[in-house]
Design a protein around this motif. Structure first.
Motif, PDB file in Angstrom:
ATOM      1  N   LEU A 106       1.989  15.459   1.207  1.00  0.00           N
ATOM      2  CA  LEU A 106       1.431  16.443   0.294  1.00  0.00           C
ATOM      3  C   LEU A 106       0.934  17.614   1.141  1.00  0.00           C
ATOM      4  N   VAL A 107       1.418  18.798   0.838  1.00  0.00           N
ATOM      5  CA  VAL A 107       0.972  19.966   1.599  1.00  0.00           C
ATOM      6  C   VAL A 107       0.076  20.820   0.703  1.00  0.00           C
ATOM      7  N   VAL A 108      -1.107  21.140   1.216  1.00  0.00           N
ATOM      8  CA  VAL A 108      -2.051  21.965   0.460  1.00  0.00           C
ATOM      9  C   VAL A 108      -2.091  23.358   1.064  1.00  0.00           C
ATOM     10  N   VAL A 146       0.850  -1.199   0.000  1.00  0.00           N
ATOM     11  CA  VAL A 146       0.000   0.000   0.000  1.00  0.00           C
ATOM     12  C   VAL A 146       0.883   1.245   0.000  1.00  0.00           C
ATOM     13  N   THR A 147       0.618   2.169  -0.926  1.00  0.00           N
ATOM     14  CA  THR A 147       1.297   3.464  -0.934  1.00  0.00           C
ATOM     15  C   THR A 147       0.440   4.453  -0.142  1.00  0.00           C
ATOM     16  N   ALA A 148       1.062   5.129   0.834  1.00  0.00           N
ATOM     17  CA  ALA A 148       0.289   6.041   1.679  1.00  0.00           C
ATOM     18  C   ALA A 148       0.747   7.483   1.480  1.00  0.00           C
ATOM     19  N   ILE A 149      -0.232   8.395   1.402  1.00  0.00           N
ATOM     20  CA  ILE A 149       0.039   9.817   1.218  1.00  0.00           C
ATOM     21  C   ILE A 149      -0.547  10.586   2.403  1.00  0.00           C
ATOM     22  N   ASP A 150       0.298  11.318   3.104  1.00  0.00           N
ATOM     23  CA  ASP A 150      -0.134  12.151   4.243  1.00  0.00           C
ATOM     24  C   ASP A 150      -0.468  13.541   3.692  1.00  0.00           C
ATOM     25  N   VAL A 151      -1.730  13.939   3.812  1.00  0.00           N
ATOM     26  CA  VAL A 151      -2.174  15.217   3.241  1.00  0.00           C
ATOM     27  C   VAL A 151      -2.315  16.246   4.367  1.00  0.00           C
ATOM     28  N   MET A 152      -1.498  17.293   4.293  1.00  0.00           N
ATOM     29  CA  MET A 152      -1.484  18.293   5.364  1.00  0.00           C
ATOM     30  C   MET A 152      -1.867  19.660   4.813  1.00  0.00           C
ATOM     31  N   GLY A 153      -2.372  20.513   5.685  1.00  0.00           N
ATOM     32  CA  GLY A 153      -2.731  21.864   5.262  1.00  0.00           C
ATOM     33  C   GLY A 153      -3.692  22.479   6.268  1.00  0.00           C
ATOM     34  N   SER A 154      -3.835  23.787   6.216  1.00  0.00           N
ATOM     35  CA  SER A 154      -4.702  24.481   7.162  1.00  0.00           C
ATOM     36  C   SER A 154      -6.165  24.068   6.985  1.00  0.00           C
ATOM     37  N   ILE A 155      -6.965  24.392   7.968  1.00  0.00           N
ATOM     38  CA  ILE A 155      -8.406  24.180   7.852  1.00  0.00           C
ATOM     39  C   ILE A 155      -8.910  25.004   6.673  1.00  0.00           C
ATOM     40  N   GLY A 156      -9.658  24.365   5.795  1.00  0.00           N
ATOM     41  CA  GLY A 156     -10.263  25.098   4.679  1.00  0.00           C
ATOM     42  C   GLY A 156      -9.366  25.259   3.473  1.00  0.00           C
ATOM     43  N   SER A 157      -8.151  24.704   3.510  1.00  0.00           N
ATOM     44  CA  SER A 157      -7.255  24.873   2.363  1.00  0.00           C
ATOM     45  C   SER A 157      -7.719  24.040   1.168  1.00  0.00           C
ATOM     46  N   GLY A 158      -8.537  23.006   1.444  1.00  0.00           N
ATOM     47  CA  GLY A 158      -9.062  22.196   0.340  1.00  0.00           C
ATOM     48  C   GLY A 158      -8.620  20.745   0.366  1.00  0.00           C
ATOM     49  N   PRO A 175      13.921  22.607  -2.998  1.00  0.00           N
ATOM     50  CA  PRO A 175      14.044  22.628  -4.459  1.00  0.00           C
ATOM     51  C   PRO A 175      13.638  21.323  -5.122  1.00  0.00           C
ATOM     52  N   SER A 176      13.553  20.201  -4.371  1.00  0.00           N
ATOM     53  CA  SER A 176      13.145  18.972  -5.057  1.00  0.00           C
ATOM     54  C   SER A 176      11.659  18.677  -4.907  1.00  0.00           C
ATOM     55  N   ALA A 177      10.910  19.574  -4.277  1.00  0.00           N
ATOM     56  CA  ALA A 177       9.459  19.374  -4.183  1.00  0.00           C
ATOM     57  C   ALA A 177       8.828  19.611  -5.555  1.00  0.00           C
ATOM     58  N   ARG A 178       7.675  18.967  -5.796  1.00  0.00           N
ATOM     59  CA  ARG A 178       6.914  19.258  -7.005  1.00  0.00           C
ATOM     60  C   ARG A 178       5.774  20.189  -6.606  1.00  0.00           C
ATOM     61  N   VAL A 179       5.588  21.258  -7.340  1.00  0.00           N
ATOM     62  CA  VAL A 179       4.521  22.210  -7.005  1.00  0.00           C
ATOM     63  C   VAL A 179       3.467  22.189  -8.103  1.00  0.00           C
ATOM     64  N   VAL A 180       2.205  22.066  -7.708  1.00  0.00           N
ATOM     65  CA  VAL A 180       1.114  22.007  -8.679  1.00  0.00           C
ATOM     66  C   VAL A 180       0.027  22.995  -8.279  1.00  0.00           C
ATOM     67  N   ARG A 181      -0.502  23.746  -9.247  1.00  0.00           N
ATOM     68  CA  ARG A 181      -1.614  24.672  -8.971  1.00  0.00           C
ATOM     69  C   ARG A 181      -2.932  23.986  -9.308  1.00  0.00           C
ATOM     70  N   THR A 182      -3.880  24.112  -8.418  1.00  0.00           N
ATOM     71  CA  THR A 182      -5.154  23.420  -8.645  1.00  0.00           C
ATOM     72  C   THR A 182      -6.367  24.303  -8.361  1.00  0.00           C
ATOM     73  N   ASN A 183      -7.459  23.890  -8.964  1.00  0.00           N
ATOM     74  CA  ASN A 183      -8.782  24.307  -8.516  1.00  0.00           C
ATOM     75  C   ASN A 183      -9.475  23.000  -8.155  1.00  0.00           C
ATOM     76  N   ALA A 184      -9.470  22.691  -6.884  1.00  0.00           N
ATOM     77  CA  ALA A 184      -9.965  21.379  -6.454  1.00  0.00           C
ATOM     78  C   ALA A 184     -11.469  21.250  -6.659  1.00  0.00           C
ATOM     79  N   VAL A 224       5.200  16.879  -2.507  1.00  0.00           N
ATOM     80  CA  VAL A 224       4.392  17.680  -3.425  1.00  0.00           C
ATOM     81  C   VAL A 224       3.701  18.789  -2.632  1.00  0.00           C
ATOM     82  N   ALA A 225       3.714  19.991  -3.194  1.00  0.00           N
ATOM     83  CA  ALA A 225       2.954  21.091  -2.608  1.00  0.00           C
ATOM     84  C   ALA A 225       1.906  21.519  -3.622  1.00  0.00           C
ATOM     85  N   VAL A 226       0.664  21.638  -3.142  1.00  0.00           N
ATOM     86  CA  VAL A 226      -0.424  22.065  -4.010  1.00  0.00           C
ATOM     87  C   VAL A 226      -0.801  23.495  -3.651  1.00  0.00           C
ATOM     88  N   ILE A 227      -0.846  24.362  -4.661  1.00  0.00           N
ATOM     89  CA  ILE A 227      -1.367  25.712  -4.464  1.00  0.00           C
ATOM     90  C   ILE A 227      -2.808  25.672  -4.965  1.00  0.00           C
TER      91      ILE A 227
END
Ligand SMILES: Nc1nc2c(ncn2[C@@H]2O[C@H](COP(=O)(O)OP(=O)(O)O)[C@@H](O)[C@H]2O)c(=O)[nH]1
Ligand SMILES: [Mg+2]
Ligand SMILES: [Zn+2]
Lengths: 125, 221
Positions: free
Chosen positions: B145-147, B39-51, B197-206, B169-172
């Motif tokens: 993954l940070v949102v 199983v591959t696991a992804i920890d998704v972090m970010g402020s309340i309401g970030s998406g 510098p080795s993070a991947r950054v992606v812009r989204t509209n979730a 990965v960082a999501v904007i």
């Protein structure tokens, strides 16, 4: 915000050691806090004092030391302080950066600076 | 432990008692179990309401045809997010932290015990909404993954640099609102890359799913 749980763990640990040694009191506690942790020393101190109140640790001298981060570069073998970058000259803000300060490689790992350790306890017997 | 007799009545004890080591050990245990079960696991972090919940729902929607997915939804007390993600038809385990500000490896380990890990190959873990404390407590996930969303303002990244040191990965998110907020997503992206510098950054509209395919690519899932 999680300083309380860390402070509780410090208090539990030193009180256990004190009781194992049959101590009458705790006179000094030394704690090291890595700069890359998310722990605030003022809050840690506040909560540790609160946790020790009413125990044989009440009133003991609390010494907190901040530990500078150390990184290692897998490309050139550099080992030492973390690079700091200025993000925005207007903000006068330096941020840690995972880029090697000598060769610019991004294959850099954090060796220390993210732990919180009890280093010394002084007991009165 | 070295004991130094200092004077008659003072006992000076040197030690190296880590207060964060226990969580790290449990995180390693979780990782081992996940690896054993494939199983591959992804920890998704970010402020309340970030998406976070909206993004996880989109990821699940796009991936559920080819991956077997489960979600651990961390929250202080409610099951709102677990119910929202549950509508996508995947296994969701709710972990209530009570008043704690973060998930820790112990709580996630308990959740893993409750799950049918043989039936899944991908696990998303929605951490408690907070950009500070969760950073201290690795869960054993393979990637973090940070949102951040543009509605949190232009200084979100520079005010929380440490969380990005570990982010794969960082999501904007909420780029649809960037103009209205007067926040430049490119600046947020640049800030993340300066720190890591080795993070991947992606812009989204979730909400619409824009950029979600790029998130999947960046996570290599
Ligand atoms: N306009 C806009 N709203 C969004 C976007 N992503 C999430 N939202 C909204 O932001 C709010 C909080 O989202 P949620 O996923 O619950 O955030 P969480 O607390 O991080 O899980 C909800 O009302 C979402 O519909 C986006 O990209 N654009
Ligand atoms: Mg949520
Ligand atoms: Zn180097």
């Amino acid at each position: 915000m999680h300083e309380l749980s860390v402070a509780q763990e410090i208090a539990r640990t030193v009180l256990r050691i004190a009781s194992e040694k049959g101590a009458k009191g705790i006179t000094r506690i030394e704690v090291e806090v890595g700069k890359l942790t998310f722990l605030g020393i003022d809050q840690l101190r506040f909560w540790l004092e609160a946790c020790l109140e009413g125990t044989i640790g009440a009133g003991s001298k609390l010494v907190f030391r901040e530990i500078d981060p150390v990184v290692r570069c897998r490309t050139c073998g550099y080992e030492g302080g973390i690079k700091e970058v200025e993000v925005d000259p207007a903000l006068h803000l330096m941020l840690p950066s995972l880029e090697c300060p000598t060769c610019g490689s991004t294959d850099v790992e954090i060796v220390s600076g993210r732990d919180c350790l009890i280093r010394r306890v002084e007991l009165s017997i | 432990m070295r004991v130094i007799e200092g004077g008659e009545e003072i006992l000076d004890i040197e030690l190296e008692e880590s207060l964060l080591a226990r969580n790290r050990e449990l995180a390693e245990k979780n990782r081992k179990l996940l690896d054993e079960k494939g199983v591959t696991a992804i920890d998704v972090m970010g402020s309340i309401g970030s998406g976070k919940t909206t993004l996880i729902s989109q990821l699940v929607r796009k991936l559920k045809g080819r991956r077997s997915i489960a979600v651990i939804a961390g929250d202080l007390t409610t099951t709102i997010d677990a119910d929202r993600i549950g509508r996508e038809g995947v296994q969701v385990v709710q972990v209530n932290t009570g008043k704690e500000c973060h998930l820790d490896a112990h709580l996630v380990g308990k959740a893993l015990e409750e799950m049918d890990l043989d039936a899944i190959d991908l696990l998303f873990i929605e951490n408690v909404g907070n950009l500070i404390c969760p950073g201290e407590f690795p869960l054993g996930a393979h990637k973090r993954l940070v949102v951040v969303s543009v509605t949190e303002g232009p200084y979100m990244v520079v005010k929380h640099p440490y969380i990005f040191l570990d982010a794969s990965v960082a999501v904007i998110n909420k780029i649809d609102l960037a103009e209205a907020m007067g926040v430049d997503p490119a600046k947020l992206e640049k800030d993340v890359l300066k720190i890591n510098p080795s993070a991947r950054v992606v812009r989204t509209n979730a909400l619409t799913g824009e950029g979600v395919d790029e998130v999947i690519q960046a996570l290599e899932i």
